[in-house]
Design an enzyme around this catalytic site. Structure first.
Site, PDB file in Angstrom:
ATOM      1  N   SER A 450      -2.372 -14.758  -2.690  1.00  0.00           N
ATOM      2  CA  SER A 450      -3.172 -13.867  -1.877  1.00  0.00           C
ATOM      3  C   SER A 450      -2.741 -12.446  -2.190  1.00  0.00           C
ATOM      4  O   SER A 450      -1.561 -12.124  -2.083  1.00  0.00           O
ATOM      5  CB  SER A 450      -2.931 -14.151  -0.396  1.00  0.00           C
ATOM      6  N   CYS A 643      -3.179 -16.954   7.933  1.00  0.00           N
ATOM      7  CA  CYS A 643      -2.841 -17.154   6.528  1.00  0.00           C
ATOM      8  C   CYS A 643      -1.475 -17.815   6.406  1.00  0.00           C
ATOM      9  O   CYS A 643      -0.560 -17.528   7.162  1.00  0.00           O
ATOM     10  CB  CYS A 643      -2.837 -15.825   5.788  1.00  0.00           C
ATOM     11  N   ASP A 688      -6.917 -18.331   5.342  1.00  0.00           N
ATOM     12  CA  ASP A 688      -6.532 -18.287   3.938  1.00  0.00           C
ATOM     13  C   ASP A 688      -5.252 -19.105   3.892  1.00  0.00           C
ATOM     14  O   ASP A 688      -4.177 -18.574   4.107  1.00  0.00           O
ATOM     15  CB  ASP A 688      -6.283 -16.829   3.523  1.00  0.00           C
ATOM     16  N   TRP A 690      -2.802 -22.560   2.390  1.00  0.00           N
ATOM     17  CA  TRP A 690      -2.514 -23.373   1.218  1.00  0.00           C
ATOM     18  C   TRP A 690      -1.413 -24.372   1.502  1.00  0.00           C
ATOM     19  O   TRP A 690      -0.772 -24.269   2.536  1.00  0.00           O
ATOM     20  CB  TRP A 690      -2.123 -22.468   0.040  1.00  0.00           C
TER      21      TRP A 690
HETATM   22  P1  FAD Z   1       5.050 -25.862  -8.391  1.00  0.00           P
HETATM   23  O1  FAD Z   1       5.877 -26.182  -9.563  1.00  0.00           O
HETATM   24  O2  FAD Z   1       3.605 -25.825  -8.573  1.00  0.00           O
HETATM   25  O3  FAD Z   1       5.423 -26.844  -7.204  1.00  0.00           O
HETATM   26  C1  FAD Z   1       4.738 -26.729  -5.975  1.00  0.00           C
HETATM   27  C2  FAD Z   1       4.999 -27.945  -5.103  1.00  0.00           C
HETATM   28  O4  FAD Z   1       4.440 -29.096  -5.724  1.00  0.00           O
HETATM   29  C3  FAD Z   1       6.458 -28.283  -4.898  1.00  0.00           C
HETATM   30  O5  FAD Z   1       7.003 -27.578  -3.829  1.00  0.00           O
HETATM   31  C4  FAD Z   1       6.411 -29.759  -4.634  1.00  0.00           C
HETATM   32  O6  FAD Z   1       6.081 -29.994  -3.302  1.00  0.00           O
HETATM   33  C5  FAD Z   1       5.263 -30.211  -5.492  1.00  0.00           C
HETATM   34  N1  FAD Z   1       5.783 -30.720  -6.779  1.00  0.00           N
HETATM   35  C6  FAD Z   1       5.804 -30.058  -7.959  1.00  0.00           C
HETATM   36  N2  FAD Z   1       6.356 -30.829  -8.916  1.00  0.00           N
HETATM   37  C7  FAD Z   1       6.681 -31.992  -8.341  1.00  0.00           C
HETATM   38  C8  FAD Z   1       7.279 -33.211  -8.807  1.00  0.00           C
HETATM   39  N3  FAD Z   1       7.651 -33.369 -10.070  1.00  0.00           N
HETATM   40  N4  FAD Z   1       7.429 -34.207  -7.929  1.00  0.00           N
HETATM   41  C9  FAD Z   1       7.039 -34.070  -6.649  1.00  0.00           C
HETATM   42  N5  FAD Z   1       6.498 -32.955  -6.146  1.00  0.00           N
HETATM   43  C10 FAD Z   1       6.315 -31.929  -6.970  1.00  0.00           C
HETATM   44  N6  FAD Z   1       2.286 -18.628  -2.436  1.00  0.00           N
HETATM   45  C11 FAD Z   1       3.001 -17.527  -2.132  1.00  0.00           C
HETATM   46  O7  FAD Z   1       4.228 -17.517  -2.240  1.00  0.00           O
HETATM   47  N7  FAD Z   1       2.372 -16.376  -1.708  1.00  0.00           N
HETATM   48  C12 FAD Z   1       1.019 -16.287  -1.571  1.00  0.00           C
HETATM   49  O8  FAD Z   1       0.503 -15.244  -1.204  1.00  0.00           O
HETATM   50  C13 FAD Z   1       0.244 -17.466  -1.902  1.00  0.00           C
HETATM   51  N8  FAD Z   1      -1.089 -17.454  -1.785  1.00  0.00           N
HETATM   52  C14 FAD Z   1      -1.817 -18.562  -2.106  1.00  0.00           C
HETATM   53  C15 FAD Z   1      -3.199 -18.536  -1.989  1.00  0.00           C
HETATM   54  C16 FAD Z   1      -3.945 -19.643  -2.318  1.00  0.00           C
HETATM   55  C17 FAD Z   1      -5.464 -19.601  -2.191  1.00  0.00           C
HETATM   56  C18 FAD Z   1      -3.292 -20.823  -2.781  1.00  0.00           C
HETATM   57  C19 FAD Z   1      -4.073 -22.045  -3.151  1.00  0.00           C
HETATM   58  C20 FAD Z   1      -1.921 -20.848  -2.890  1.00  0.00           C
HETATM   59  C21 FAD Z   1      -1.159 -19.735  -2.554  1.00  0.00           C
HETATM   60  N9  FAD Z   1       0.229 -19.754  -2.683  1.00  0.00           N
HETATM   61  C22 FAD Z   1       0.927 -18.627  -2.352  1.00  0.00           C
HETATM   62  C23 FAD Z   1       0.942 -20.915  -3.269  1.00  0.00           C
HETATM   63  C24 FAD Z   1       1.086 -20.720  -4.784  1.00  0.00           C
HETATM   64  O9  FAD Z   1      -0.182 -20.819  -5.409  1.00  0.00           O
HETATM   65  C25 FAD Z   1       1.963 -21.773  -5.455  1.00  0.00           C
HETATM   66  O10 FAD Z   1       1.542 -23.048  -5.090  1.00  0.00           O
HETATM   67  C26 FAD Z   1       3.417 -21.638  -5.105  1.00  0.00           C
HETATM   68  O11 FAD Z   1       3.872 -20.346  -5.454  1.00  0.00           O
HETATM   69  C27 FAD Z   1       4.269 -22.660  -5.851  1.00  0.00           C
HETATM   70  O12 FAD Z   1       4.044 -22.549  -7.224  1.00  0.00           O
HETATM   71  P2  FAD Z   1       5.134 -23.007  -8.269  1.00  0.00           P
HETATM   72  O13 FAD Z   1       4.475 -23.108  -9.605  1.00  0.00           O
HETATM   73  O14 FAD Z   1       6.362 -22.178  -8.180  1.00  0.00           O
HETATM   74  O15 FAD Z   1       5.525 -24.459  -7.764  1.00  0.00           O
END
Ligand code: FAD
Length: 690
Positions: A450, A643, A688, A690
């Site tokens: 966001s 949010c 908003d 997630w």
């Molecule tokens: P990822 O690697 O994608 O992991 C995310 C989660 O998936 C983990 O915590 C776990 O629960 C699960 N997971 C991943 N791998 C495994 C595995 N091997 N086994 C089991 N479970 C697993 N985030 C913010 O910090 N700020 C924002 O403003 C924000 N806004 C968003 C707005 C929208 C519309 C959406 C959809 C999401 C938003 N998010 C926000 C969330 C953000 O998009 C990410 O999902 C978040 O930052 C995590 O990403 P990552 O790649 O670090 O984690």
């Protein structure tokens, strides 16, 4: 026409190669290519594309088309899995298709011996995914116009439907439900149940697996299909390109598409084409050692990207080097990681999910979601290729036994590389055709954030507020770490002077393919949202955004500050913010004080620190304490925004709002819930989450 002939020759060569793989058990189905240079030419050529489904089915000789409406790649992945299973178990000629790539007005002309499958994710507030908007509007429209004038418009159509949803959202699985209803109304014949997977309960994969078996049974009956011993047939041929190196100009080493390879990236920048944006500034927002939250300012002035306050920005991450290494190592590919290969679809309707020629390293680092949860079905697919008989048995058990899989894999958050490493017991998985990984592992997805800046204040700079994902897990020495947020953390460290950042021991190819991201860049695109301030700045707003849920509200508040500075009057602006401790994770504390100076009594921040008193206090409690005031403001048509965490917080806030209305207006809760629903429907209440 020349290219077509070449295409056929090359395809034949790859097919022969594939046969050779099965007969000689060669390494991962990688073949020497006798036609290397002609392959390059053929690979670059695009076949003429039709948007006509019937024509497509006919010309490609398919019996079954599987459409997906996908936002984060899961629906697309399920569609591919259905296609593969249909082929391997029943010899059904299947193809997968993006809903966006076809027209639907001749759905009525699809012969009744064929079947159309819909795998449809519901996004946000019960919306279709971006690629499914046109289809959804067409099929659920008042009277969709089809090409034939049938009495029962879709009387010939056989279809199958599965939805991906999240029960913590108000409109659970509304896409598949509404499409299913529309198709039924148009007289189409559904085969099996319309399935529903629930991400909210964490059972998506199991829901899918439980749904598909009876569906296949019903489909086999309907189409008179005979089940056979499932045989794995690779969809992609991998051809070694000995005459090329990663330095060769035509080799992709992580560039997302041709324009980026040629060094001429141009807009429109979107989900297929990121903008490599300079990072203007980045810093840590938390005051604690072991938790991180990043503020990052991304400069979009060099692009034609625009945004509005409340939109989302997508970050295109790369995988951490340690996981890339692990994955290549267990496959026995580490010594070949920089070998150049071309990947070609062995069947005309399949799409190679990344540009080639490329290297194994680039495929794994930039294009495969190797750190994500592993699918149980995928482990079953890999079982026959296990290095030993014992491991094969174990893999078959993991693939077949839901509870065993849960205990051994899920609870430890193992990714595919770790699973193969642990269960391979030191053996390399050299028997698996590399195609199986391309098919079985989702494309690396951009992550959405966001936007936390105001476009009025800084139209060409976008900020994000991202908390770094980290989870301590039982049975693991190292905590689980999120892909995108740790990559952002490394970028932040690099920008702030660390030449070789390795947050928590993880390293990233920060300078990107051919060092094109050097000077500190991050690939992004913008996604427009409906989460918007009221057009009338005098309208009061109530914002509920604990943790990083505060991100868009920083943008909202800054926007109102800017308006006030421009001499505009703004309405009451209340922000409910929560975190653990005022001294640790109170995001943007100083900025709120600044806003207060400009907006005066028109701005108020209400805080809830969950770990300061003897009892845990959350924003929900604070809302209750302000019950009367909130009700008054709502009666003055205040906009209400939530949010952040979808699973608990947003739901509870929704419930509490009903209670607040009931209590203050002296009406039954059921009636108040109706009011909440109606203010949501009129966009006076926006989420908003997630
Ligand atoms: P990822 O690697 O994608 O992991 C995310 C989660 O998936 C983990 O915590 C776990 O629960 C699960 N997971 C991943 N791998 C495994 C595995 N091997 N086994 C089991 N479970 C697993 N985030 C913010 O910090 N700020 C924002 O403003 C924000 N806004 C968003 C707005 C929208 C519309 C959406 C959809 C999401 C938003 N998010 C926000 C969330 C953000 O998009 C990410 O999902 C978040 O930052 C995590 O990403 P990552 O790649 O670090 O984690």
């Amino acid at each position: 026409a020349d290219l077509d002939t070449l295409d056929i020759i090359v395809l034949a060569a790859i097919l022969l190669g594939t046969v050779a793989y099965f007969t000689k058990g060669k390494l991962w189905g990688v073949q020497k290519d006798p036609y290397a240079s002609s392959f390059a030419a053929a690979n670059g050529a695009k076949a003429g594309k039709t948007r006509n489904i019937v024509e497509k089915l006919e010309e490609s000789g398919k019996d079954c088309i599987i459409f997906y409406g996908s936002q984060t790649g899961t629906a697309e992945d399920y569609a591919s899995r259905l296609a593969k299973e249909g082929k391997s178990r029943f010899g059904l000629e299947t193809m997968v298709a993006d809903l966006e790539d076809f027209d639907y007005d001749n759905l009525d002309a699809i012969p009744s011996d064929k079947v159309v499958m819909f795998v449809l994710a519901t996004y946000g507030e019960g919306e279709p995914t971006d690629n499914a908007v046109d289809f959804y509007e067409f099929i659920t429209g008042d009277s969709p116009q089809f090409t034939l004038d049938n009495e029962v418009p879709l009387g010939n159509l056989n279809y199958v439907a599965f939805g991906l949803g999240n029960n913590t959202y108000e409109h659970y699985n509304s896409m598949v439900r509404n499409v299913n209803k529309a198709l039924e109304k148009l007289g189409a014949h559904r085969i099996g149940e319309a399935g529903e997977g629930d991400d909210g309960a964490g059972t998506m994969e199991e829901d899918f697996l439980a749904w598909k078996d009876p569906m296949w049974k019903a489909l086999a009956e309907k189409l008179n299909l005979e089940e056979r011993e499932a045989v794995y047939e690779p969809i992609f041929g991998i051809v070694e390109r000995d005459n090329l190196t990663p330095e060769s100009a035509e080799v992709y080493v992580g560039e997302p598409n041709r324009m980026h390879l040629d060094g001429t990236p141009k807009g429109p920048f979107n989900a297929h084409n990121p903008y490599i944006a300079p990072i203007a500034e980045s810093y840590e927002l938390f005051n604690v050692k072991d938790r991180n939250c990043i503020h990052m300012e991304i400069d979009i002035s060099g692009s034609n990207l625009t945004y509005q306050t409340g939109d989302h920005i997508a970050v295109w991450p790369t995988n951490p080097g340690e996981e890339v290494d692990r994955f290549l190592r267990v496959l026995g590919l580490d010594s070949k990681r920089n070998d150049v290969v071309s990947v070609k679809a062995l069947e005309p309707t399949a799409k190679v999910p990344f540009p080639t020629p490329t290297t194994f390293d680039a495929i794994v680092r930039y294009h495969m979601e190797i750190c994500a949860p592993v699918s149980r079905q995928f482990l079953a697919t890999l079982a026959p290729f296990a290095p030993t008989e014992d491991i094969k048995t174990e893999m078959a058990k993991l693939g077949g036994d839901k509870d065993y899989f849960h205990d051994k894999i899920n609870v430890h958050h193992l990714n595919i590389g770790r699973v193969l490493e642990i269960f391979g017991k030191g053996n390399k998985w050299t028997n698996v055709p590399f195609s199986a990984f391309i098919e079985g592992i989702t494309k690396l997805q951009p992550r959405y954030y966001s936007i936390s800046s105001s476009s009025l204040e800084q139209p060409k700079k976008v900020s994000i507020t991202a908390v770094v994902e980290e989870q301590q897990l039982p049975g693991r020495d190292d905590p689980f770490r999120g892909v995108a947020t740790n990559y952002l953390l490394a970028l932040k460290q690099k920008q702030n002077g660390d030449p070789n950042p390795s947050p928590y021991g993880l390293t990233y190819e920060i300078t990107g393919p051919r060092n094109k991201y050097d000077g500190i860049h991050v690939p992004v695109h913008v996604r427009h949202s409906n989460f918007k301030l009221p057009s009338d700045p005098l309208k009061p707003i109530i914002m509920v955004g604990p943790g990083t849920g505060v991100a868009p509200f920083r943008g909202f508040v800054r926007e109102r500050v800017k308006m006030a500075q421009n001499g505009q009057a703004v309405g009451k602006t209340i922000l409910f913010f929560g975190c653990r401790k005022s001294t640790e994770d109170f995001l943007y504390e100083k900025e709120w004080e600044e806003a207060k100076k400009v907006l005066g009594d028109n701005f108020e921040i209400v805080t809830a620190f969950s770990r300061e008193g003897s009892k845990k206090v959350y924003v929900q409690h604070r809302l209750k304490q302000r019950s009367k005031e909130i009700n008054d403001l709502l009666e003055q048509k205040a906009y209400f925004y939530v949010c952040g965490d979808a699973a608990n917080m947003a739901r509870e806030v929704n419930t509490i709002l009903g209670q607040i209305i009931a209590e203050n207006r002296g009406i039954p809760e059921a009636k108040a819930e109706e009011i909440v629903k109606s203010i949501r429907a009129s966009n006076q209440y926006q989420e908003d989450v997630w």
